[in-house]
Scaffold this motif. Structure first.
Motif, short mmCIF file in Angstrom:
data_model
loop_
_atom_site.label_atom_id
_atom_site.label_comp_id
_atom_site.label_asym_id
_atom_site.label_seq_id
_atom_site.Cartn_x
_atom_site.Cartn_y
_atom_site.Cartn_z
N GLN A 164 0.83 -1.21 0.00
CA GLN A 164 0.00 0.00 0.00
C GLN A 164 0.87 1.26 0.00
OE1 GLN A 164 -2.67 0.20 3.35
NE2 GLN A 164 -3.81 1.94 2.55
N TYR A 165 1.95 1.23 0.80
CA TYR A 165 2.88 2.36 0.81
C TYR A 165 3.41 2.64 -0.60
CZ TYR A 165 3.52 2.30 5.97
OH TYR A 165 3.36 2.38 7.33
N ALA A 166 3.85 1.59 -1.27
CA ALA A 166 4.46 1.75 -2.60
C ALA A 166 3.45 2.33 -3.59
CB ALA A 166 5.01 0.42 -3.09
N GLU A 167 2.22 1.81 -3.57
CA GLU A 167 1.20 2.31 -4.48
C GLU A 167 0.90 3.78 -4.21
OE1 GLU A 167 0.07 0.75 -7.13
OE2 GLU A 167 1.39 -0.93 -6.59
N TRP A 168 0.87 4.14 -2.93
CA TRP A 168 0.60 5.53 -2.60
C TRP A 168 1.77 6.41 -3.04
CZ3 TRP A 168 3.11 9.11 0.45
CH2 TRP A 168 2.42 10.32 0.64
N MET A 169 3.00 5.96 -2.82
CA MET A 169 4.17 6.73 -3.25
C MET A 169 4.13 6.99 -4.75
SD MET A 169 6.55 7.55 -0.91
CE MET A 169 6.93 7.19 0.80
N ALA A 170 3.75 5.97 -5.50
CA ALA A 170 3.67 6.13 -6.96
C ALA A 170 2.67 7.21 -7.33
CB ALA A 170 3.28 4.80 -7.60
N LYS A 171 1.56 7.25 -6.59
CA LYS A 171 0.54 8.27 -6.84
C LYS A 171 1.02 9.66 -6.41
CE LYS A 171 -4.33 9.32 -5.81
NZ LYS A 171 -5.53 8.85 -5.05
N ALA A 172 1.57 9.74 -5.20
CA ALA A 172 1.98 11.03 -4.65
C ALA A 172 3.16 11.63 -5.42
CB ALA A 172 2.35 10.87 -3.18
N LEU A 173 4.03 10.79 -5.97
CA LEU A 173 5.23 11.26 -6.66
C LEU A 173 5.13 11.17 -8.18
CD1 LEU A 173 7.93 9.61 -4.32
CD2 LEU A 173 7.07 11.96 -4.26
N LEU A 195 9.21 -4.05 4.62
CA LEU A 195 10.13 -3.81 3.52
C LEU A 195 9.86 -4.76 2.36
CD1 LEU A 195 12.65 -2.35 2.43
CD2 LEU A 195 14.05 -4.11 3.55
N LYS A 196 9.56 -6.02 2.67
CA LYS A 196 9.26 -6.99 1.61
C LYS A 196 8.06 -6.52 0.80
CE LYS A 196 8.03 -11.83 0.79
NZ LYS A 196 7.75 -13.16 1.42
N GLY A 197 7.00 -6.10 1.49
CA GLY A 197 5.82 -5.62 0.78
C GLY A 197 6.10 -4.35 0.01
N PHE A 198 6.92 -3.47 0.59
CA PHE A 198 7.28 -2.22 -0.08
C PHE A 198 8.02 -2.51 -1.38
CE2 PHE A 198 9.83 1.93 0.18
CZ PHE A 198 8.77 2.71 -0.26
N LYS A 199 8.97 -3.43 -1.31
CA LYS A 199 9.73 -3.78 -2.52
C LYS A 199 8.82 -4.41 -3.58
CE LYS A 199 14.33 -4.53 -0.50
NZ LYS A 199 15.38 -5.55 -0.22
N GLU A 200 7.91 -5.28 -3.14
CA GLU A 200 6.98 -5.89 -4.09
C GLU A 200 6.17 -4.82 -4.81
OE1 GLU A 200 4.62 -8.67 -1.94
OE2 GLU A 200 6.22 -10.16 -1.74
N GLY A 201 5.70 -3.83 -4.05
CA GLY A 201 4.93 -2.76 -4.66
C GLY A 201 5.77 -1.89 -5.58
N LEU A 202 7.01 -1.59 -5.16
CA LEU A 202 7.89 -0.76 -5.98
C LEU A 202 8.22 -1.43 -7.31
CD1 LEU A 202 10.44 0.60 -3.33
CD2 LEU A 202 8.53 1.83 -4.38
N ALA A 203 8.23 -2.76 -7.33
CA ALA A 203 8.54 -3.48 -8.57
C ALA A 203 7.56 -3.14 -9.69
CB ALA A 203 8.54 -4.98 -8.30
N ASN A 204 6.37 -2.69 -9.31
CA ASN A 204 5.38 -2.30 -10.31
C ASN A 204 5.55 -0.87 -10.79
OD1 ASN A 204 4.01 -4.82 -10.05
ND2 ASN A 204 2.96 -4.07 -8.22
#
Length: 366
Positions: A164-173, A195-204
């Motif tokens: 969820q963090y990664a998806e939000w970062m993609a939106k905010a940035l 961190l594992k979930g964050f990395k999984e999200g960032l991969a997208n």
């Protein structure tokens, strides 16, 4: 991993081959549940007296006090259930283990324990479970077996939150930027899951670059977090666009470090916020200095899920409620969701609690 609590009388035969097979067959891949969408505990109360004890590895802050109050609030819905006993181990694992063993020896029907020490406490959980005691470690997803190593293990789905963090970062940035993850002590299992979930999200989102492959250790301590943030500013300057964190205390300390350095605060995503952090953000909205912000919260309510799962196991009641819990969105600058701020609550109070406001604020006056 997500599982569903679904117990029958057979589940009480902890340690038998039949119980293990039954519990294994009941492990289902289901979605997690949001913390503010739990079931009705009155279906699980039973009629026999049940004493509940809560053991914290670290329990002196307001977040833990609110958590215990949430436990008592949930237990009060069952006239036969009492939750008056709480031990704060003060960060000492031997004290933590001794408290669990002590409650088990006294014959407490249910022991809930925050998984501050992760897998290291598994032997203690295993010893305490059984002989009329239902042992329920909660918060971290442990690798043990329900009905053998403990009765059941409700947990905060940190991997889902990291996503969820990664998806939000993609939106905010707008999909581009340099990001980092702050965590607890080195090797902390819950931080590793975030961190594992964050990395999984960032991969997208290939436009988002993780500047450090590991989480930045803060020991979940504001002084250490501020030092860590100062080090990051010295290393990366103003090239940090977003920071994810698994604790609002460290997020607040990081924001203070950026302000002291005269560097613009990057986008911040966090959980388990505080009144001080929310008020600082709201003040920024008023004077135009607010940063892009996501806060997911309600985490003090996780203990309610732990109690319901424990009662289902103890009373042998079939109960369908996912063990994986995720927070609700408490603040989101991209959706104009503003957090609560109070001038009478303690600075470290988490106002996202599921308790009604009157009960919550009466806690601060004790």
């Amino acid at each position: 991993m997500t599982r569903t609590t679904k117990f029958t009388q057979f589940a009480r035969l902890a340690g038998t081959a039949a119980a293990v097979a039954l519990l294994g067959s009941m492990a289902m891949a289901q979605d997690t549940i949001r913390v503010d969408q739990g079931g009705d505990i009155t279906e699980l109360c039973g009629s026999d007296p049940i004493r509940v004890a809560l053991v914290d590895g670290w329990g002196g802050d307001t977040w833990r006090k609110i958590t215990f109050a949430e436990l008592q609030d949930e237990a009060s819905k069952c006239p036969n259930v009492t939750a008056e006993d709480h031990t704060d181990a003060g960060g000492d694992q031997q004290t933590y283990n001794a408290a669990i063993n002590g409650y088990a020896t006294q014959g407490y029907e249910i022991i809930l324990a925050f998984t501050d020490f992760g897998e290291a406490a598994m032997p203690t959980y295993r010893m305490a479970n059984g002989n009329g005691t239902t042992m329920v470690p909660y918060f971290t997803d442990l690798p043990g077996t329900d009905g053998v190593d403990y009765a059941v293990n409700p947990y905060q789905d940190s991997i889902a939150i990291g996503n969820q963090y990664a998806e939000w970062m993609a939106k905010a940035l707008d999909g581009e930027g340099n990001v980092l993850m702050l965590g607890g002590p080195p090797g902390a299992s819950s931080s590793s899951s975030f961190l594992k979930g964050f990395k999984e999200g960032l991969a997208n989102h290939p436009g988002l670059k993780l500047l450090d492959d590991d989480f930045i250790s803060t020991n979940w301590n504001p002084a250490d977090a501020q030092k860590a943030a100062a080090g990051l500013i010295a290393k990366y300057g103003d090239t940090i666009d977003g920071i994810a964190s698994d604790f609002g205390v460290t997020t607040l300390a990081t924001i203070k470090a950026f302000n002291q350095a005269g560097v613009e605060v990057p986008a911040m995503a966090t959980i388990a916020t505080s009144n001080e952090l929310s008020c600082l953000y709201n003040a920024g909205l008023e004077d135009g200095t607010a940063w892009p912000y996501l806060a997911v919260d309600g985490s003090t309510g996780d203990v309610r899920f732990a109690l319901r799962a424990a009662l289902a196991a103890h009373n042998g009641i079939e109960w369908d409620e996912p063990l994986g819990v995720v927070p609700y969105v408490y603040a989101d600058s991209t959706q104009n969701i503003v957090p609560k701020c109070s001038d009478i609550a303690p600075p470290d109070a988490d106002l996202s609690s599921l308790m009604d406001e009157e009960k919550l604020f009466s806690l601060f006056n004790r």
